[in-house]
Motif scaffolding. Structure first.
Motif, mmCIF file in Angstrom:
data_model
loop_
_atom_site.group_PDB
_atom_site.id
_atom_site.type_symbol
_atom_site.label_atom_id
_atom_site.label_comp_id
_atom_site.label_asym_id
_atom_site.label_seq_id
_atom_site.Cartn_x
_atom_site.Cartn_y
_atom_site.Cartn_z
ATOM 1 N N SER A 55 -50.421 14.655 36.585
ATOM 2 C CA SER A 55 -51.844 14.959 36.759
ATOM 3 C C SER A 55 -52.697 14.033 35.890
ATOM 4 N N GLY A 56 -52.197 13.642 34.716
ATOM 5 C CA GLY A 56 -52.917 12.673 33.891
ATOM 6 C C GLY A 56 -52.976 11.310 34.558
ATOM 7 N N GLU A 57 -51.878 10.924 35.228
ATOM 8 C CA GLU A 57 -51.883 9.652 35.936
ATOM 9 C C GLU A 57 -52.844 9.684 37.122
ATOM 10 N N ILE A 58 -52.934 10.821 37.797
ATOM 11 C CA ILE A 58 -53.844 10.941 38.934
ATOM 12 C C ILE A 58 -55.291 10.837 38.473
ATOM 13 N N LYS A 59 -55.591 11.440 37.356
ATOM 14 C CA LYS A 59 -56.957 11.346 36.833
ATOM 15 C C LYS A 59 -57.293 9.912 36.439
ATOM 16 N N GLY A 60 -56.284 9.140 36.058
ATOM 17 C CA GLY A 60 -56.504 7.749 35.688
ATOM 18 C C GLY A 60 -56.788 6.852 36.882
ATOM 19 N N ILE A 61 -56.319 7.271 38.056
ATOM 20 C CA ILE A 61 -56.573 6.488 39.257
ATOM 21 C C ILE A 61 -57.993 6.783 39.722
ATOM 22 N N ARG A 62 -58.735 5.720 39.965
ATOM 23 C CA ARG A 62 -60.135 5.897 40.342
ATOM 24 C C ARG A 62 -60.269 5.810 41.848
ATOM 25 N N SER A 63 -61.463 6.134 42.326
ATOM 26 C CA SER A 63 -61.726 6.028 43.755
ATOM 27 C C SER A 63 -61.858 4.560 44.145
ATOM 28 N N SER A 64 -61.814 4.265 45.447
ATOM 29 C CA SER A 64 -61.888 2.873 45.898
ATOM 30 C C SER A 64 -63.254 2.260 45.606
ATOM 31 N N ALA A 65 -64.297 3.072 45.575
ATOM 32 C CA ALA A 65 -65.626 2.550 45.245
ATOM 33 C C ALA A 65 -65.666 2.088 43.793
ATOM 34 N N ASP A 66 -65.054 2.829 42.899
ATOM 35 C CA ASP A 66 -64.994 2.418 41.494
ATOM 36 C C ASP A 66 -64.203 1.123 41.341
ATOM 37 N N VAL A 67 -63.117 1.001 42.078
ATOM 38 C CA VAL A 67 -62.306 -0.209 42.015
ATOM 39 C C VAL A 67 -63.110 -1.397 42.542
ATOM 40 N N ALA A 68 -63.840 -1.217 43.652
ATOM 41 C CA ALA A 68 -64.646 -2.308 44.218
ATOM 42 C C ALA A 68 -65.751 -2.722 43.255
ATOM 43 N N ASP A 69 -66.431 -1.754 42.621
ATOM 44 C CA ASP A 69 -67.478 -2.078 41.648
ATOM 45 C C ASP A 69 -66.905 -2.853 40.466
ATOM 46 N N GLU A 70 -65.759 -2.437 39.974
ATOM 47 C CA GLU A 70 -65.161 -3.135 38.833
ATOM 48 C C GLU A 70 -64.732 -4.547 39.229
ATOM 49 N N ALA A 71 -64.235 -4.715 40.453
ATOM 50 C CA ALA A 71 -63.840 -6.049 40.910
ATOM 51 C C ALA A 71 -65.052 -6.955 41.025
ATOM 52 N N MET A 72 -66.166 -6.408 41.502
ATOM 53 C CA MET A 72 -67.365 -7.233 41.678
ATOM 54 C C MET A 72 -67.988 -7.602 40.345
ATOM 55 N N TYR A 73 -68.163 -6.654 39.468
ATOM 56 C CA TYR A 73 -68.926 -6.900 38.237
ATOM 57 C C TYR A 73 -68.061 -7.445 37.101
ATOM 58 N N ARG A 74 -66.889 -6.944 36.969
ATOM 59 C CA ARG A 74 -66.057 -7.376 35.851
ATOM 60 C C ARG A 74 -65.288 -8.651 36.168
ATOM 61 N N LEU A 75 -64.757 -8.747 37.381
ATOM 62 C CA LEU A 75 -63.934 -9.886 37.752
ATOM 63 C C LEU A 75 -64.688 -10.937 38.561
ATOM 64 N N GLY A 76 -65.904 -10.620 38.987
ATOM 65 C CA GLY A 76 -66.713 -11.585 39.730
ATOM 66 C C GLY A 76 -66.272 -11.792 41.161
ATOM 67 N N MET A 77 -65.581 -10.861 41.729
ATOM 68 C CA MET A 77 -65.128 -10.987 43.105
ATOM 69 C C MET A 77 -66.236 -10.528 44.048
ATOM 70 N N VAL A 78 -66.364 -11.184 45.208
ATOM 71 C CA VAL A 78 -67.374 -10.818 46.203
ATOM 72 C C VAL A 78 -66.715 -10.802 47.569
ATOM 73 N N TYR A 79 -67.374 -10.121 48.503
ATOM 74 C CA TYR A 79 -66.897 -10.130 49.878
ATOM 75 C C TYR A 79 -67.190 -11.502 50.487
ATOM 76 N N PRO A 80 -66.311 -12.019 51.352
ATOM 77 C CA PRO A 80 -66.536 -13.348 51.934
ATOM 78 C C PRO A 80 -67.663 -13.310 52.974
ATOM 79 N N ASP A 81 -68.342 -14.463 53.125
ATOM 80 C CA ASP A 81 -69.362 -14.606 54.158
ATOM 81 C C ASP A 81 -68.670 -14.799 55.506
ATOM 82 N N GLU A 82 -69.465 -14.767 56.573
ATOM 83 C CA GLU A 82 -68.907 -14.947 57.911
ATOM 84 C C GLU A 82 -68.287 -16.328 58.094
ATOM 85 N N ASN A 83 -68.889 -17.360 57.490
ATOM 86 C CA ASN A 83 -68.338 -18.693 57.665
ATOM 87 C C ASN A 83 -67.082 -18.926 56.821
ATOM 88 N N GLN A 84 -66.775 -18.028 55.885
ATOM 89 C CA GLN A 84 -65.576 -18.159 55.059
ATOM 90 C C GLN A 84 -64.360 -17.459 55.673
#
Length: 135
Positions: free
Chosen positions: A72-101
Motif C-alpha cells: 500500500s505504501g508503494e501504491i501511494k508512491g505511484i502517481r497518476s498519469s497527469a502527475d507523471v506528464a507534468d513532471e516530464a514536461m516541467y522537470r525533464l523538459g519533454m514536450v509532445y511532438p508537433d504534427e510535422n515531427q
C-alpha cells in the motif's frame, strides 16, 4: 518352621490379592479413573497441537499484514498519469511532438531489394536509412 511361615505369608498375600481383584466397585472405579486420565491426556495433546497451529497462522497473518502495508505504501508512491506528464514536461523538459515531427511507417508493404537484406553488417544501416526516405 520356616517352611510353615513362608506358606502363611504367601497365603496371606494371595488372600489380599484375591480380595482386591474380587472387589468389583474398586476395580470399576480404577477403570473409570484410567479412562478419564487417558482422555485428559489425549485432549491436552490436541489442545497443544491447536495452539501451535494458531501461533503458526498468527505468524503468517502478521507477515501478510507487513506485505500489505509495504504494497500500500508503494501504491501511494505511484502517481497518476497527469502527475507523471507534468513532471516530464516541467522537470525533464519533454514536450509532445508537433504534427510535422510525427512520422508514420507503413510496415504492411515491403520491397525486396536483394542481397542487402541478408547482409548482417549492412542490414541495420539500410533499415535506418530507409526510415528517413519515403521509398
Amino acid at each position: 518352621m520356616k517352611k510353615n511361615t513362608d506358606k502363611i505369608s504367601k497365603r496371606s498375600y494371595n488372600i489380599n490379592r484375591n480380595r482386591l481383584l474380587n472387589n468389583r466397585p474398586f476395580m470399576l472405579t480404577m477403570l473409570i479413573v484410567v479412562i478419564v486420565v487417558t482422555a485428559m491426556i489425549v485432549m491436552y495433546s490436541q489442545i497443544a497441537s491447536l495452539d501451535r497451529q494458531i501461533l503458526s497462522q498468527q505468524a503468517k497473518i502478521d507477515e501478510l499484514n507487513k506485505t500489505k502495508i509495504t504494497l500500500s505504501g508503494e501504491i501511494k508512491g505511484i502517481r497518476s498519469s497527469a502527475d507523471v506528464a507534468d513532471e516530464a514536461m516541467y522537470r525533464l523538459g519533454m514536450v509532445y511532438p508537433d504534427e510535422n515531427q510525427i512520422v508514420y511507417v507503413d510496415s504492411s508493404v515491403e520491397k525486396k531489394t536483394g542481397d542487402i537484406n541478408y547482409n548482417v553488417f549492412l542490414s541495420p544501416i539500410v533499415s535506418v536509412l530507409r526510415s528517413f526516405t519515403k521509398d
